[in-house]
Write a protein that holds these residues in place. Structure first.
Motif, mmCIF file in Angstrom:
data_model
loop_
_atom_site.group_PDB
_atom_site.id
_atom_site.type_symbol
_atom_site.label_atom_id
_atom_site.label_comp_id
_atom_site.label_asym_id
_atom_site.label_seq_id
_atom_site.Cartn_x
_atom_site.Cartn_y
_atom_site.Cartn_z
ATOM 1 N N ALA A 264 19.281 47.711 13.117
ATOM 2 C CA ALA A 264 18.922 46.383 13.602
ATOM 3 C C ALA A 264 20.178 45.610 14.004
ATOM 4 C CB ALA A 264 18.154 45.615 12.533
ATOM 5 N N THR A 265 20.136 44.990 15.158
ATOM 6 C CA THR A 265 21.306 44.256 15.643
ATOM 7 C C THR A 265 21.699 43.142 14.678
ATOM 8 O OG1 THR A 265 20.470 44.695 17.875
ATOM 9 C CG2 THR A 265 22.283 43.146 17.680
ATOM 10 N N GLU A 266 20.714 42.475 14.100
ATOM 11 C CA GLU A 266 21.020 41.380 13.165
ATOM 12 C C GLU A 266 21.744 41.892 11.922
ATOM 13 O OE1 GLU A 266 17.627 40.332 15.717
ATOM 14 O OE2 GLU A 266 18.043 42.054 14.428
ATOM 15 N N ASP A 267 21.312 43.044 11.402
ATOM 16 C CA ASP A 267 21.977 43.607 10.224
ATOM 17 C C ASP A 267 23.425 43.962 10.566
ATOM 18 O OD1 ASP A 267 19.405 43.359 9.276
ATOM 19 O OD2 ASP A 267 19.081 45.497 8.953
ATOM 20 N N LEU A 268 23.629 44.497 11.757
ATOM 21 C CA LEU A 268 24.978 44.829 12.210
ATOM 22 C C LEU A 268 25.839 43.579 12.346
ATOM 23 C CD1 LEU A 268 27.106 46.789 13.399
ATOM 24 C CD2 LEU A 268 25.991 46.460 15.632
ATOM 25 N N VAL A 269 25.300 42.547 12.981
ATOM 26 C CA VAL A 269 26.075 41.321 13.188
ATOM 27 C C VAL A 269 26.425 40.659 11.856
ATOM 28 C CG1 VAL A 269 26.006 38.995 14.183
ATOM 29 C CG2 VAL A 269 25.188 40.937 15.516
ATOM 30 N N TRP A 270 25.494 40.676 10.900
ATOM 31 C CA TRP A 270 25.778 40.105 9.581
ATOM 32 C C TRP A 270 26.997 40.803 8.967
ATOM 33 C CZ3 TRP A 270 23.775 36.064 6.680
ATOM 34 C CH2 TRP A 270 24.147 36.019 5.347
ATOM 35 N N MET A 271 27.016 42.137 9.019
ATOM 36 C CA MET A 271 28.147 42.872 8.454
ATOM 37 C C MET A 271 29.433 42.568 9.212
ATOM 38 S SD MET A 271 28.768 46.989 7.917
ATOM 39 C CE MET A 271 29.188 47.349 9.637
ATOM 40 N N LEU A 272 29.369 42.592 10.546
ATOM 41 C CA LEU A 272 30.574 42.360 11.338
ATOM 42 C C LEU A 272 31.086 40.933 11.159
ATOM 43 C CD1 LEU A 272 29.629 44.254 14.626
ATOM 44 C CD2 LEU A 272 31.037 45.070 12.725
ATOM 45 N N ASP A 273 30.190 39.962 11.103
ATOM 46 C CA ASP A 273 30.610 38.573 10.842
ATOM 47 C C ASP A 273 31.330 38.490 9.497
ATOM 48 O OD1 ASP A 273 29.584 37.668 13.217
ATOM 49 O OD2 ASP A 273 27.890 36.583 12.349
ATOM 50 N N GLY A 274 30.790 39.160 8.487
ATOM 51 C CA GLY A 274 31.409 39.132 7.165
ATOM 52 C C GLY A 274 32.785 39.771 7.141
ATOM 53 N N LEU A 275 33.001 40.735 8.034
ATOM 54 C CA LEU A 275 34.301 41.409 8.130
ATOM 55 C C LEU A 275 35.272 40.680 9.048
ATOM 56 C CD1 LEU A 275 33.014 45.077 8.371
ATOM 57 C CD2 LEU A 275 34.412 44.156 6.510
ATOM 58 N N GLY A 276 34.811 39.596 9.654
ATOM 59 C CA GLY A 276 35.672 38.854 10.571
ATOM 60 C C GLY A 276 35.869 39.537 11.903
ATOM 61 N N ILE A 277 34.963 40.460 12.250
ATOM 62 C CA ILE A 277 35.056 41.172 13.525
ATOM 63 C C ILE A 277 34.280 40.402 14.586
ATOM 64 C CG2 ILE A 277 34.448 43.300 14.745
ATOM 65 C CD1 ILE A 277 34.808 44.777 12.080
ATOM 66 N N GLU A 278 34.930 40.123 15.683
ATOM 67 C CA GLU A 278 34.327 39.313 16.737
ATOM 68 C C GLU A 278 33.296 40.116 17.530
ATOM 69 O OE1 GLU A 278 35.818 36.757 20.654
ATOM 70 O OE2 GLU A 278 37.277 37.614 19.264
ATOM 71 N N THR A 279 32.150 39.491 17.806
ATOM 72 C CA THR A 279 31.110 40.111 18.639
ATOM 73 C C THR A 279 30.646 39.188 19.759
ATOM 74 O OG1 THR A 279 29.272 39.289 17.290
ATOM 75 C CG2 THR A 279 30.234 41.425 16.665
ATOM 76 N N GLY A 280 30.841 37.885 19.600
ATOM 77 C CA GLY A 280 30.339 36.929 20.574
ATOM 78 C C GLY A 280 28.864 36.630 20.419
ATOM 79 N N VAL A 281 28.229 37.175 19.384
ATOM 80 C CA VAL A 281 26.790 37.017 19.197
ATOM 81 C C VAL A 281 26.499 35.869 18.227
ATOM 82 C CG1 VAL A 281 24.676 38.135 18.386
ATOM 83 C CG2 VAL A 281 26.373 39.450 19.676
ATOM 84 N N ASP A 282 25.563 35.021 18.613
ATOM 85 C CA ASP A 282 25.074 33.937 17.764
ATOM 86 C C ASP A 282 23.938 34.496 16.913
ATOM 87 O OD1 ASP A 282 23.380 31.746 16.870
ATOM 88 O OD2 ASP A 282 24.504 30.438 18.220
ATOM 89 N N LEU A 283 24.182 34.671 15.620
ATOM 90 C CA LEU A 283 23.205 35.317 14.749
ATOM 91 C C LEU A 283 21.908 34.521 14.652
ATOM 92 C CD1 LEU A 283 22.524 37.662 12.890
ATOM 93 C CD2 LEU A 283 23.722 36.465 11.035
ATOM 94 N N GLY A 284 22.001 33.207 14.658
ATOM 95 C CA GLY A 284 20.790 32.393 14.588
ATOM 96 C C GLY A 284 19.904 32.578 15.802
ATOM 97 N N ARG A 285 20.506 32.539 16.983
ATOM 98 C CA ARG A 285 19.716 32.725 18.203
ATOM 99 C C ARG A 285 19.156 34.135 18.303
ATOM 100 N NH1 ARG A 285 22.361 29.928 23.453
ATOM 101 N NH2 ARG A 285 20.248 30.368 24.183
#
Length: 313
Positions: A264-285
């Motif tokens: 799931a993209t959201e699960d991935l973004v949550w992990m990457l956000d926690g690691l400080g890795i930039e994705t450009g994705v707004d998790l809320g949206r």
């Protein structure tokens, strides 16, 4: 989204500063839905994903409608979304005819879909591995001649439901041949979700020994055994910086019945956000988009992050 709904950022050494997420929900996700989603809904899904900050959204597939009726509206859909600024919209092309259809609509990125195993090549393409690669070679060549970027998907890289474990050298050999054809990027597919982190590392090592640089690799994990995020982290530690994921965890594989949903993209973004890795994705949206799509499909999202964050609202 409130601060309490965001992970604490704790960077880890040896990871890429930025990851590009290759969003596959509109294609790989929706092609596995039993219901045919209206083209207007698909177009809105793509727009919302782009609005959430995803810059690569795999839009559709130019496969014969007989095989994937869920994507029979590719000619209608692509012009509805092709004007999105700053968004790459790759499409799957199974053969020369598919490439013709994609070129006619102005597609700038295409993907071909190979297999690392004979059993899956037969089930999915009705060809041997060698026959499938021979079919793809003129497609890739012509796409490159037209200035298109080409991605090569490789299925069953970690295990096959008919053959079991897949030798690393066998996977590496298929990847090397696709790279030599002219594929800019190779997506390593854990089609039935059996990979584990050590296996991921071993395959990436084998690909390096085969002369396929990590800069040309992406990973595509399914979460059948709950290993998709740990496998992704192993790939990141090895230098991979492109990760396939599907909004809301949509998708599976119609030709491998044991396959469950994509990472799931959201699960991935949550992990990457926690690691400080930039994705450009707004998790809320992004979460709101997956909640909306789940409503269109009439069932809840399998993404743990979508469930957690939507319950907080």
């Amino acid at each position: 989204m409130t601060a309490s709904a965001l992970p604490m950022t704790v960077p880890a050494p040896g990871l890429p500063a930025r990851v590009r997420i290759h969003e596959v929900g509109p294609r790989d996700g929706l092609q596995n839905e039993s219901a045919v989603v209206p083209v207007e809904t698909k177009a809105e899904f793509v727009r919302r994903l782009a609005g959430a900050g995803l810059t690569t959204v795999e839009a559709t597939s130019f496969v014969h409608p007989k095989w994937v009726p869920q994507l029979a509206d590719a000619e209608q859909l692509f012009p509805m979304v092709s004007g999105l600024p700053g968004v790459r919209l790759p499409v799957l092309v199974p053969n020369g005819r598919g490439l013709d259809r994609a070129l006619a609509l102005g597609a700038r990125e295409v993907a071909v879909f190979a297999s690392a195993t004979e059993s899956f090549a037969k089930a999915n393409l009705n060809r041997t591995v060698d026959e499938a690669l021979a079919m793809f070679e003129p497609v890739v060549t012509r796409a490159v001649e037209h200035g298109l970027r080409v991605r090569g998907y490789v299925s069953m890289c970690f295990g096959d439901p008919w053959e079991g474990a897949v030798p690393l050298a066998q996977v590496a050999g298929v990847c090397r041949r696709l790279a030599e054809m002219g594929c800019d990027e190779l997506s390593l597919g854990d089609t039935i979700g059996v990979a584990t982190p050590g296996h991921v590392t071993a395959l990436l090592d084998a690909l390096g020994e085969e002369g396929v640089p990590v800069s040309r690799l992406a990973v595509h994990f399914h979460d059948t055994y709950g290993q998709a995020l740990s496998n992704t982290l192993a790939a990141l530690r090895h230098g991979v910086s492109v990760v396939d994921a599907s909004a809301g965890g949509l998708g599976g594989c119609p030709y491998a019945k044991s396959a469950t949903g994509n990472l799931a993209t959201e699960d991935l973004v949550w992990m990457l956000d926690g690691l400080g890795i930039e994705t450009g994705v707004d998790l809320g949206r992004l979460t709101a988009t997956s909640v909306w799509m789940a409503e269109q499909l009439g069932r809840p999202s399998p993404s743990r992050t979508v469930r957690a964050l939507s319950h907080k609202e």
